[in-house]
Design a protein around this motif. Structure first.
Motif, PDB file in Angstrom:
ATOM      1  N   ASP A  87       0.842  -1.198   0.000  1.00  0.00           N
ATOM      2  CA  ASP A  87       0.000   0.000   0.000  1.00  0.00           C
ATOM      3  C   ASP A  87       0.874   1.244   0.000  1.00  0.00           C
ATOM      4  O   ASP A  87       1.920   1.272   0.650  1.00  0.00           O
ATOM      5  N   LEU A  88       0.396   2.262  -0.666  1.00  0.00           N
ATOM      6  CA  LEU A  88       1.114   3.527  -0.660  1.00  0.00           C
ATOM      7  C   LEU A  88       1.094   4.063   0.773  1.00  0.00           C
ATOM      8  O   LEU A  88       0.044   4.117   1.412  1.00  0.00           O
ATOM      9  N   GLY A  89       2.260   4.418   1.277  1.00  0.00           N
ATOM     10  CA  GLY A  89       2.333   4.897   2.663  1.00  0.00           C
ATOM     11  C   GLY A  89       2.839   3.807   3.595  1.00  0.00           C
ATOM     12  O   GLY A  89       3.158   4.075   4.748  1.00  0.00           O
ATOM     13  N   ASP A  90       2.910   2.587   3.084  1.00  0.00           N
ATOM     14  CA  ASP A  90       3.442   1.505   3.906  1.00  0.00           C
ATOM     15  C   ASP A  90       4.942   1.361   3.633  1.00  0.00           C
ATOM     16  O   ASP A  90       5.739   2.171   4.077  1.00  0.00           O
ATOM     17  N   LYS A  91       5.334   0.350   2.839  1.00  0.00           N
ATOM     18  CA  LYS A  91       6.766   0.200   2.564  1.00  0.00           C
ATOM     19  C   LYS A  91       7.285   1.322   1.663  1.00  0.00           C
ATOM     20  O   LYS A  91       8.433   1.744   1.750  1.00  0.00           O
ATOM     21  N   VAL A  92       6.414   1.779   0.770  1.00  0.00           N
ATOM     22  CA  VAL A  92       6.775   2.870  -0.133  1.00  0.00           C
ATOM     23  C   VAL A  92       5.868   4.059   0.158  1.00  0.00           C
ATOM     24  O   VAL A  92       4.651   3.904   0.235  1.00  0.00           O
ATOM     25  N   ASP A 100       2.399  14.136   4.282  1.00  0.00           N
ATOM     26  CA  ASP A 100       3.362  13.088   4.555  1.00  0.00           C
ATOM     27  C   ASP A 100       2.656  11.737   4.479  1.00  0.00           C
ATOM     28  O   ASP A 100       1.889  11.377   5.367  1.00  0.00           O
ATOM     29  N   VAL A 101       2.875  11.015   3.389  1.00  0.00           N
ATOM     30  CA  VAL A 101       2.259   9.705   3.239  1.00  0.00           C
ATOM     31  C   VAL A 101       3.344   8.639   3.418  1.00  0.00           C
ATOM     32  O   VAL A 101       3.710   7.936   2.475  1.00  0.00           O
ATOM     33  N   THR A 102       3.920   8.625   4.609  1.00  0.00           N
ATOM     34  CA  THR A 102       4.887   7.585   4.947  1.00  0.00           C
ATOM     35  C   THR A 102       4.488   7.040   6.307  1.00  0.00           C
ATOM     36  O   THR A 102       3.627   7.609   6.977  1.00  0.00           O
ATOM     37  N   GLY A 103       5.096   5.941   6.703  1.00  0.00           N
ATOM     38  CA  GLY A 103       4.761   5.358   8.006  1.00  0.00           C
ATOM     39  C   GLY A 103       5.975   4.685   8.598  1.00  0.00           C
ATOM     40  O   GLY A 103       7.076   4.766   8.036  1.00  0.00           O
ATOM     41  N   PRO A 104       5.785   4.008   9.722  1.00  0.00           N
ATOM     42  CA  PRO A 104       6.925   3.354  10.387  1.00  0.00           C
ATOM     43  C   PRO A 104       7.574   2.269   9.519  1.00  0.00           C
ATOM     44  O   PRO A 104       8.754   1.949   9.702  1.00  0.00           O
ATOM     45  N   ASN A 105       6.799   1.711   8.565  1.00  0.00           N
ATOM     46  CA  ASN A 105       7.357   0.654   7.710  1.00  0.00           C
ATOM     47  C   ASN A 105       8.082   1.170   6.471  1.00  0.00           C
ATOM     48  O   ASN A 105       8.632   0.392   5.703  1.00  0.00           O
ATOM     49  N   THR A 106       8.000   2.471   6.253  1.00  0.00           N
ATOM     50  CA  THR A 106       8.495   2.994   4.980  1.00  0.00           C
ATOM     51  C   THR A 106      10.001   2.811   4.834  1.00  0.00           C
ATOM     52  O   THR A 106      10.783   3.274   5.674  1.00  0.00           O
ATOM     53  N   ILE A 107      10.388   2.126   3.752  1.00  0.00           N
ATOM     54  CA  ILE A 107      11.812   1.933   3.496  1.00  0.00           C
ATOM     55  C   ILE A 107      12.243   2.629   2.213  1.00  0.00           C
ATOM     56  O   ILE A 107      13.420   2.873   1.979  1.00  0.00           O
ATOM     57  N   ILE A 108      11.251   2.929   1.341  1.00  0.00           N
ATOM     58  CA  ILE A 108      11.554   3.722   0.150  1.00  0.00           C
ATOM     59  C   ILE A 108      10.684   4.961   0.218  1.00  0.00           C
ATOM     60  O   ILE A 108       9.457   4.886   0.269  1.00  0.00           O
ATOM     61  N   LYS A 109      11.343   6.102   0.287  1.00  0.00           N
ATOM     62  CA  LYS A 109      10.597   7.341   0.474  1.00  0.00           C
ATOM     63  C   LYS A 109      10.912   8.328  -0.635  1.00  0.00           C
ATOM     64  O   LYS A 109      12.055   8.744  -0.810  1.00  0.00           O
ATOM     65  N   TYR A 110       9.888   8.663  -1.403  1.00  0.00           N
ATOM     66  CA  TYR A 110      10.023   9.713  -2.409  1.00  0.00           C
ATOM     67  C   TYR A 110       9.616  11.020  -1.763  1.00  0.00           C
ATOM     68  O   TYR A 110       8.691  11.053  -0.954  1.00  0.00           O
ATOM     69  N   MET A 111      10.325  12.069  -2.093  1.00  0.00           N
ATOM     70  CA  MET A 111       9.974  13.362  -1.483  1.00  0.00           C
ATOM     71  C   MET A 111      10.465  14.484  -2.371  1.00  0.00           C
ATOM     72  O   MET A 111      11.347  14.278  -3.212  1.00  0.00           O
ATOM     73  N   THR A 112       9.898  15.654  -2.167  1.00  0.00           N
ATOM     74  CA  THR A 112      10.420  16.792  -2.901  1.00  0.00           C
ATOM     75  C   THR A 112      11.762  17.167  -2.288  1.00  0.00           C
ATOM     76  O   THR A 112      12.021  16.890  -1.109  1.00  0.00           O
ATOM     77  N   ASP A 113      12.589  17.806  -3.098  1.00  0.00           N
ATOM     78  CA  ASP A 113      13.901  18.218  -2.580  1.00  0.00           C
ATOM     79  C   ASP A 113      13.735  19.200  -1.419  1.00  0.00           C
ATOM     80  O   ASP A 113      14.548  19.217  -0.495  1.00  0.00           O
TER      81      ASP A 113
END
Ligand code: ADP
Ligand code: MG
Length: 665
Positions: A87-92, A100-113
């Motif tokens: 799911d978006l927000g989980d591992k990715v 901020d659509v990330t969580g404790p499981n996120t290992i790949i994080k896309y973000m603006t500079d």
């Protein structure tokens, strides 16, 4: 049909980057910094992070990937989460400003500079990241350029940290040199020839020309989707409207059946669900026609494009020293950008690019490469940020291409006037507070003035509303109706207060969506404003700033608004015509402003920004008392004796009215 018939795993293996996967990982293993060069669509953005994950890097930290554009961060994260079946927000996940659509499981994080840059404020060594991919470095966005300097230090301090810089263009030597001559890894290209057609004569109206060209392709050329490059939202909407109209005419006048055409806009402010549509395959027998800003140049890749129509123009934020501010202005794109645009037609098969400009314009009027943003925009935010990172002398910072000294000094001057810098260029107490907010210095200052004047509750709402796209919905076929709906919200002295009023009325209607629709308001925009508001409120709480209210005493709020816009104050010169108080720059009241409802034009106003269309229009305007301006800094404002203040004006009006009433009796 590739996307339909092949599984996501098969699609991944078909990408050019897959053929060099192992070599690439080997180079990354052996080097702390690597520059990766590959054509747009080769798989850099979606695959690199996954390869790093597969190679074990995510077991000891997060793999971060920065994007200059929000749309790219969101859309790529979604794609990668699908490829990884999570799911978006989980591992990715992804993070953009206020989202901020990330969580404790996120290992790949896309973000603006910009997001990563702000993270360095809290964690200078970026300890949670194992690898950072600085994507789209060729774009040379302001934040990417600053990150270059900051990440170079992180690389020196953390042996376990890896940095990958990617570029879609070949001039990657500069990036390599900046890090002391690191290896450049080339992903072999797989592109088809693109036939370039220049316009014979300069084109008068490129929207019209593009529409014509698209219709000709649609009627006479073989299958394949069309991609049109325009400069911005308004033009894109106008183009889509004209395309739909022309198609309609064609269908009604033609005896033959006209094939279907799916017209799809894409620009950064477009809601995410509509943005996603550009990636979906057109229905059977239909052709897609995507109308895009330069977002589709390199940051988003759409497969199946066989025809590109290039206006040769793009919008760029440019610091205008005369106006003393940044303005989005339309410029001819660079030759490198034009070539990138043309390249979009050759991803799936041999294609054609119709350039709506002449070959001589290409050769003689276009720059070879775009000017890096750091050399053309206001550096207010960057200066604040670097100062808070204790970079004392900005001229010493390790910039790949240093900004002109004049830009730095100008930005420092503005910050000094805002009270963020002291006389020796250090951060003041206000300045330290301003850094905490992910806002432009002006809006951060407005919040802090709200605190000082005990109207923070009101100002917070205004700042939140200014941080989202316009909430007023104005469909072309119902323009009058929507204008009338908008006017009902007017607080005649101020567009800022009008925004506050909209929000408050929405709130008193239980934040309902149907209420928004009835009143021609974008519910998504308002919801976003509410979210922004709550996030800013969190920051205020951590700073222990209480949420005071003036109970809608409008004049107090206007004074707070006024205090943030010293650089954007203007004096009345003629009917609807103003000049900037400091530099004499002409600026005009827009017919859509609430101030038109006043019945007279106030002597002094402040405005949020200038928009250059047919004229310099002030966007979001508030009438102010010249005394307030004088209080803010007598050195900036010489209020003329003859100027009557707004309050005087009101009093006079009242007196006249009473006199009239007396007479009537
Ligand atoms: P690069 O970064 O080298 O330009 P990408 O990794 O962005 O390449 O793209 C690789 C492929 O993934 C392209 O074929 C592109 O069409 C596809 N792709 C990327 N994002 C999406 C998306 N959101 N939906 C569908 N396909 C996508
Ligand atoms: Mg990419």
């Amino acid at each position: 049909d590739f996307a339909k018939s092949k599984s996501l795993a098969q699609q991944r293996q078909y990408l050019p980057i897959f053929t060099v996967r192992d070599d690439l990982l080997q180079v990354v293993r052996e080097n702390q910094v690597v520059v990766v060069v590959g054509e747009t669509g080769s798989g850099k953005t979606t695959q690199l992070t996954q390869y790093l994950h597969e190679d074990g890097y995510t077991s000891t930290g997060v793999v971060g990937c920065t994007q200059p554009r929000r749309v790219a961060a969101m859309s790529v994260a979604k794609r990668v989460s699908e490829e990884m079946e999570t799911d978006l927000g989980d591992k990715v996940g992804y993070a953009i400003r206020f989202e901020d659509v990330t969580g404790p499981n996120t290992i790949i994080k896309y973000m603006t500079d910009g997001v990563l840059l702000r993270e360095t404020l809290k964690d200078a060594d970026l300890d949670k990241y194992r690898v950072i991919v600085m994507d789209e470095a060729h774009e040379r966005s302001l934040n990417t350029d600053v990150l270059f300097g900051i990440l170079k230090k992180v690389v020196a301090r953390r042996r376990d940290f890896k940095l990958i810089v990617t570029s879609a263009t070949l001039n990657a030597d500069k990036f390599s040199k900046f890090f002391g001559g690191v290896p450049i890894f080339h992903i072999p290209g797989r592109t088809f020839p693109v036939n370039i057609m220049f316009s014979k004569t300069p084109c008068e109206d490129y929207v019209e020309a593009a529409v014509k060209q698209a219709m000709t392709i649609h009627i006479t050329s073989g299958p394949g989707d069309i991609l049109i490059f325009m400069t911005g939202q308004e033009e894109i909407e106008a183009t889509c409207f004209a395309l739909a109209e022309r198609l309609e005419q064609l269908i009604s006048s033609s005896t033959k059946t006209v094939p279907k055409l799916e017209i799809l806009p894409i620009y950064s402010q477009l809601p995410a669900d509509l943005q996603a549509k550009i990636f979906q395959k057109a229905e059977e027998g239909a052709r897609k026609c995507i109308v895009a800003t330069n977002i589709a140049e390199t940051s988003l890749t759409v497969d199946g494009i066989f025809y590109v129509i290039d206006t040769g123009y793009g919008k760029m934020k440019v610091y205008n020293p005369r106006m003393g501010m940044d303005a989005l202005q339309v410029f001819p794109v660079s030759r490198a950008a034009a070539d990138q645009r043309a390249g979009r037609a050759g991803r799936t098969g041999p294609g054609t690019c119709y350039r709506l400009f002449t070959e001589s314009a290409y050769q003689n009027e276009m720059l070879p490469n775009p000017v890096p943003e750091i050399q053309r925009t206001n550096l207010g935010n960057v200066v604040l940020l670097l100062k808070s990172l204790r970079v004392e002398n900005l001229l010493d910072f390790d910039f790949m291409d240093p900004p002109p000294q004049e830009n730095i000094l100008n930005s420092m001057y503005q910050l000094w006037v805002l009270g963020a810098l002291n006389n020796v260029g250090g951060l003041t107490e206000i300045g330290w507070k301003m850094v905490e907010f992910p806002l432009d210095p002006t809006l951060a200052k407005m919040l802090l003035m709200g605190e000082q004047l005990d109207c923070l509750d009101e100002v917070l709402t205004i700042v939140s509303m200014l941080s989202v796209p316009s909430v007023f919905f104005r469909p072309k076929d119902r323009a009058e109706e929507s204008d009338a709906a908008r006017e009902k919200f007017f607080v005649p002295e101020s567009d800022h207060l009008t925004l506050l009023n909209v929000y408050l009325q929405w709130k008193s209607n239980q934040y309902r969506g149907d209420w928004c629709n009835d009143h021609f308001l974008h519910v998504k925009g308002l919801r976003k404003a509410r979210e922004v508001r709550s996030q800013l409120l969190d920051i205020l709480k951590t700073l222990k700033i209480p949420l005071t209210s003036c109970h809608m005493e409008w004049d107090v709020v206007r004074k707070a608004i006024c205090s943030a816009y010293f650089h954007n104050s203007a004096r009345l010169k003629g009917v609807g015509e103003y000049v900037n108080c400091r530099n004499g720059m002409p600026c005009h009241l827009h017919p859509s402003s609430a101030l038109y409802g006043l019945g007279y034009t106030p002597d002094y106003v402040v405005y949020h920004e200038l928009v250059l269309t047919t004229k310099e229009y002030m966007q979001c305007v508030t009438a102010v008392d010249p005394q307030w301006l004088a209080e803010m800094g007598p050195m900036f404002f010489s209020v003329k004796e003859t100027d009557t203040s707004l309050l005087d004006h009101k009093r006079r009006q009242k007196e006249e009215k009473t006199a009239m009433e007396e007479e009537m009796e």
